[in-house]
Design an enzyme around this catalytic site. Sequence first.
Site, PDB file in Angstrom:
ATOM      1  N   GLU A  67       0.831  -1.213   0.000  1.00 48.18           N
ATOM      2  CA  GLU A  67       0.000   0.000   0.000  1.00 48.18           C
ATOM      3  C   GLU A  67       0.861   1.257   0.000  1.00 48.18           C
ATOM      4  O   GLU A  67       0.520   2.258  -0.632  1.00 48.18           O
ATOM      5  CB  GLU A  67      -0.921   0.026   1.228  1.00 48.18           C
ATOM      6  N   CYS A  85       0.045   1.281   7.110  1.00 48.82           N
ATOM      7  CA  CYS A  85      -0.546   1.581   5.804  1.00 48.82           C
ATOM      8  C   CYS A  85      -1.897   2.270   5.946  1.00 48.82           C
ATOM      9  O   CYS A  85      -2.229   3.176   5.180  1.00 48.82           O
ATOM     10  CB  CYS A  85      -0.682   0.288   5.001  1.00 48.82           C
TER      11      CYS A  85
END
Lengths: 156, 156
Positions: free
Chosen positions: A55, A86
């Site tokens: 991510e 993330c």
Amino acid sequence: MTHEDYMAIAVREGVEGMRSGKGGPFGAVIVASGEIIGKGCNMVTSLNDPTAHAEMVAIRNACQAVKSFHLTDAVLYTSCEPCPMCLSAMYWAKIKEFFYCTDRFDAARIDFADQFIYDEIVLPLNDRTSKARQIHLPAAMALFEEWAASQTKISY
Amino acid sequence: MTHEDYMAIAVREGVEGMRSGKGGPFGAVIVASGEIIGKGCNMVTSLNDPTAHAEMVAIRNACQAVKSFHLTDAVLYTSCEPCPMCLSAMYWAKIKEFFYCTDRFDAARIDFADQFIYDEIVLPLNDRTSKARQIHLPAAMALFEEWAASQTKISY
């Protein structure tokens, strides 16, 4: 393209990254206005970068693509529920919607620390397994005051 | 060198970064065996990278310096309490001790979202201001199973 189509691309990123030795089994894509603006796979071990989760890589790539530190109208597709690093990065990037397949509990079953970190970071600083201590340096507060008073700063 | 000495260097990183327009008022250094192995200042706005917080930059720099994705015996000094992204990154990097000056509440007073993000990420997925939805693709679980069965993987 459906949500499932974008997710299939995210999973594919993870498969290819894992098989080519880039890192763990995770992939992500970021979509805005129907276009993929960023992709990423986990590259922690190949780059020696513990922050290089799929991510994070996708967010950084998308931000370069759109030349902005915000991705306000973007949607993120990640093969696994984001870890708190993330997830927090998504908040900083102003991504307000994401899709995931496997979750933190699935990740724990293959020995990833996501759930452990979720449990740790909500604890008071003194109750965590890691140690944190506050030091009072006037210069640190002065730094904040200089920022607050700045007429030229770029806020985010 | 005392903890205060290292912290003064971290704050100085933040001051110089802010004054040179790199980003927000935050600096960090990472120390191992008495040596500074990584430094960083916030560079979110200058790099268009919402993940480029001072601690993240310092972690990435330190990992490059020691050629490892773990910083097991390192100590991090950050001018402000880490946000959940940076705190989680420390867990991934296996940094077990850190020092800070200003905290998330001080940061909130100059309009940074640290406390907001701390509040959000502990909520159940459906109670957050951001939307999250699970999609069930068999390929995502197969990806985890392939990882679990791999004899050549590098775990982290």
